[in-house]
Every structure is written in structure tokens, then in C-alpha cells.
Design a protein around this motif. Structure first.
Motif, mmCIF file in Angstrom:
data_model
loop_
_atom_site.group_PDB
_atom_site.id
_atom_site.type_symbol
_atom_site.label_atom_id
_atom_site.label_comp_id
_atom_site.label_asym_id
_atom_site.label_seq_id
_atom_site.Cartn_x
_atom_site.Cartn_y
_atom_site.Cartn_z
ATOM 1 N N PRO A 280 0.836 -1.200 0.000
ATOM 2 C CA PRO A 280 0.000 0.000 0.000
ATOM 3 C C PRO A 280 0.876 1.258 0.000
ATOM 4 O O PRO A 280 1.923 1.291 0.653
ATOM 5 C CB PRO A 280 -0.787 -0.100 1.306
ATOM 6 C CG PRO A 280 -0.681 -1.515 1.735
ATOM 7 C CD PRO A 280 0.600 -2.035 1.182
ATOM 8 N N ASP A 281 0.449 2.279 -0.714
ATOM 9 C CA ASP A 281 1.223 3.513 -0.836
ATOM 10 C C ASP A 281 1.524 4.160 0.508
ATOM 11 O O ASP A 281 2.605 4.722 0.704
ATOM 12 C CB ASP A 281 0.488 4.526 -1.735
ATOM 13 C CG ASP A 281 0.450 4.074 -3.182
ATOM 14 O OD1 ASP A 281 1.292 3.234 -3.577
ATOM 15 O OD2 ASP A 281 -0.430 4.558 -3.913
ATOM 16 N N ASP A 282 0.605 4.054 1.468
ATOM 17 C CA ASP A 282 0.795 4.732 2.753
ATOM 18 C C ASP A 282 1.828 4.065 3.658
ATOM 19 O O ASP A 282 2.258 4.664 4.641
ATOM 20 C CB ASP A 282 -0.533 4.898 3.491
ATOM 21 C CG ASP A 282 -1.187 3.576 3.835
ATOM 22 O OD1 ASP A 282 -1.009 2.588 3.098
ATOM 23 O OD2 ASP A 282 -1.913 3.533 4.855
ATOM 24 N N VAL A 283 2.276 2.837 3.351
ATOM 25 C CA VAL A 283 3.305 2.177 4.165
ATOM 26 C C VAL A 283 4.580 1.880 3.381
ATOM 27 O O VAL A 283 5.617 1.597 3.978
ATOM 28 C CB VAL A 283 2.794 0.866 4.814
ATOM 29 C CG1 VAL A 283 1.609 1.122 5.708
ATOM 30 C CG2 VAL A 283 2.490 -0.186 3.789
ATOM 31 N N GLU A 284 4.524 1.960 2.067
ATOM 32 C CA GLU A 284 5.670 1.566 1.246
ATOM 33 C C GLU A 284 6.952 2.305 1.622
ATOM 34 O O GLU A 284 8.018 1.701 1.720
ATOM 35 C CB GLU A 284 5.361 1.774 -0.236
ATOM 36 C CG GLU A 284 6.436 1.246 -1.150
ATOM 37 C CD GLU A 284 6.030 1.234 -2.605
ATOM 38 O OE1 GLU A 284 6.850 0.803 -3.426
ATOM 39 O OE2 GLU A 284 4.895 1.650 -2.934
ATOM 40 N N SER A 285 6.878 3.595 1.880
ATOM 41 C CA SER A 285 8.077 4.367 2.208
ATOM 42 C C SER A 285 8.652 4.000 3.579
ATOM 43 O O SER A 285 9.786 4.350 3.897
ATOM 44 C CB SER A 285 7.784 5.870 2.147
ATOM 45 O OG SER A 285 6.813 6.214 3.105
ATOM 46 N N SER A 286 7.907 3.277 4.410
ATOM 47 C CA SER A 286 8.382 2.847 5.732
ATOM 48 C C SER A 286 9.131 1.521 5.695
ATOM 49 O O SER A 286 9.627 1.066 6.721
ATOM 50 C CB SER A 286 7.204 2.720 6.701
ATOM 51 O OG SER A 286 6.564 3.955 6.868
ATOM 52 N N ASP B 288 11.394 6.837 -2.648
ATOM 53 C CA ASP B 288 9.986 6.459 -2.576
ATOM 54 C C ASP B 288 9.539 5.702 -3.820
ATOM 55 O O ASP B 288 9.641 6.206 -4.944
ATOM 56 C CB ASP B 288 9.104 7.698 -2.374
ATOM 57 C CG ASP B 288 9.141 8.179 -0.936
ATOM 58 O OD1 ASP B 288 9.692 7.473 -0.081
ATOM 59 O OD2 ASP B 288 8.603 9.271 -0.673
ATOM 60 N N ASN B 289 9.061 4.471 -3.604
ATOM 61 C CA ASN B 289 8.513 3.600 -4.655
ATOM 62 C C ASN B 289 9.517 3.230 -5.742
ATOM 63 O O ASN B 289 9.126 2.810 -6.822
ATOM 64 C CB ASN B 289 7.270 4.227 -5.295
ATOM 65 C CG ASN B 289 6.226 4.603 -4.273
ATOM 66 O OD1 ASN B 289 6.096 3.942 -3.248
ATOM 67 N ND2 ASN B 289 5.488 5.643 -4.542
ATOM 68 N N LEU C 252 4.187 -0.602 12.055
ATOM 69 C CA LEU C 252 3.130 -0.308 11.088
ATOM 70 C C LEU C 252 2.241 -1.519 10.888
ATOM 71 O O LEU C 252 2.624 -2.646 11.181
ATOM 72 C CB LEU C 252 3.716 0.152 9.750
ATOM 73 C CG LEU C 252 4.648 -0.810 9.010
ATOM 74 C CD1 LEU C 252 3.900 -1.606 7.967
ATOM 75 C CD2 LEU C 252 5.751 -0.011 8.349
ATOM 76 N N PHE D 277 -0.464 -3.228 7.880
ATOM 77 C CA PHE D 277 -0.859 -3.139 6.478
ATOM 78 C C PHE D 277 -1.454 -4.455 6.000
ATOM 79 O O PHE D 277 -1.274 -5.502 6.620
ATOM 80 C CB PHE D 277 0.333 -2.750 5.593
ATOM 81 C CG PHE D 277 1.258 -3.890 5.266
ATOM 82 C CD1 PHE D 277 1.168 -4.561 4.047
ATOM 83 C CD2 PHE D 277 2.225 -4.302 6.176
ATOM 84 C CE1 PHE D 277 2.016 -5.623 3.763
ATOM 85 C CE2 PHE D 277 3.067 -5.357 5.892
ATOM 86 C CZ PHE D 277 2.968 -6.020 4.678
ATOM 87 N N ASN E 296 -1.742 -5.416 -1.296
ATOM 88 C CA ASN E 296 -2.612 -5.279 -2.476
ATOM 89 C C ASN E 296 -2.361 -6.535 -3.293
ATOM 90 O O ASN E 296 -1.450 -6.566 -4.113
ATOM 91 C CB ASN E 296 -2.237 -4.038 -3.292
ATOM 92 C CG ASN E 296 -2.394 -2.757 -2.513
ATOM 93 O OD1 ASN E 296 -3.331 -2.617 -1.738
ATOM 94 N ND2 ASN E 296 -1.477 -1.831 -2.702
#
Length: 170
Positions: free
Chosen positions: A115-121, A137-138, A161, A163, A166
Motif C-alpha cells: 500500500p502507498d501509505d506504508v511503502e516508504s516505511s 519512494d517507490n 506499522l 498493512f 494489495n
């Protein structure tokens, strides 16, 4: 609903996970089809060893959220019938390394699967004989380009986190 599990094992260490499990989740029950060939199971901070006809160690039950290292002497197939699949599992990661599963059959790209909201973590991910590092990022670099059902992964989380993958259609 039931799901036939056939996990193909090679000699030495296999980094696997379970899409589903049978009602009896004990190491002895699940590993029955590959004993004595595959006699070691290691999880995140726990392990089990088959010795003298019995399992010993701190790992007594297996689950669908974790990844596991299984050591085999020769090629073999771990076989059992499990329940319904749940590709929408929620994973709770701690800061640092976490050994987790991928919950759906098939494959999904690393960036697409997170998910985009956790990928950078997520700093990096290690699979069996493959890895990927998030350069920015990504933007992932390395030999690992996708998640696969029945495989386990070490996630390096920068902070705690939660998650769900997807996982796409299956």
C-alpha cells in the motif's frame, strides 16, 4: 471450502509461508508428509527440530502470517489440505526485521503489492536468494521484483506499522 497445499522443497534451506493451514496447526501435523527428510523449521525467534521421533523446540504451532525456513536433506513436497484462503490478512510489523508471509496465490510486483501509505516505511525486503532495497519512494532496486504465494519475506520496517497487501485478483 478447502485448498490443497503442495509446497515443493529443495535440498538445504527453503524460505516459505502458508496460504492456508489445516485445523491442526502443530508442527508435527503439518510437517508429517516430509519427515524425516525435512527435520528443521525456523521462524522469527523460534525453532523446532525433529529428533528421535519427536519435535522439540520453542516453535510448536505454525501460522499463516509468518515466514519459515525449512531445511530438507533432499527434494520433497510438503502436502496437506487447508481451509479457505484469506488474501486480506493484516500484518503488524515492529521496527526492524519481521519474517512474514505473502497471503495470496500467484505473484504481484513489490511496489504494486505494498500500500502507498506504508511503502516508504519499508527500507528493504529479503526473500530466498533475492532481495530489494528502496532507493527512494517507490523506487526498488535489486534481484527481487515480486512477491509470490507460499514464500516468506524478511521486511525491514523503519517504524511499527500495520498493512494488508494489495494482492490483486486470484
Amino acid at each position: 471450502e478447502s485448498y490443497q497445499v503442495n509446497l515443493y522443497m529443495h535440498p538445504d534451506n527453503n524460505l516459505i509461508s502458508f496460504l492456508t493451514l489445516p485445523e491442526d496447526v502443530s508442527v508435527g501435523s503439518i510437517m508429517e508428509s516430509v519427515i524425516p527428510n525435512c527435520e528443521r523449521v525456523l521462524g522469527e525467534g523460534s525453532s523446532a527440530l525433529y529428533q528421535d521421533g519427536a519435535w522439540a523446540g520453542s516453535l510448536m504451532d505454525l501460522d499463516e502470517y509468518s515466514g519459515y525456513w525449512i531445511r530438507c536433506a533432499e527434494y520433497d513436497t510438503l502436502t496437506f489440505v487447508g481451509g479457505a484462503l484469506d488474501p486480506n490478512k493484516t500484518y503488524d510489523l515492529e521496527t526492524g526485521l519481521n519474517l512474514i508471509s505473502y497471503p495470496a496465490p500467484g505473484f504481484v510486483g513489490v511496489s504494486e503489492g505494498l500500500p502507498d501509505d506504508v511503502e516508504s516505511s519499508i527500507e528493504y525486503i529479503i526473500g530466498e536468494s533475492e532481495a530489494t532495497y528502496q532507493l527512494s519512494d517507490n523506487n526498488w532496486v535489486g534481484s527481487m521484483d515480486s512477491f509470490a504465494g507460499d514464500k516468506g519475506y524478511w521486511f525491514a520496517a523503519e517504524s511499527p506499522l500495520s498493512f494488508s497487501y494489495n494482492s490483486g485478483e486470484f
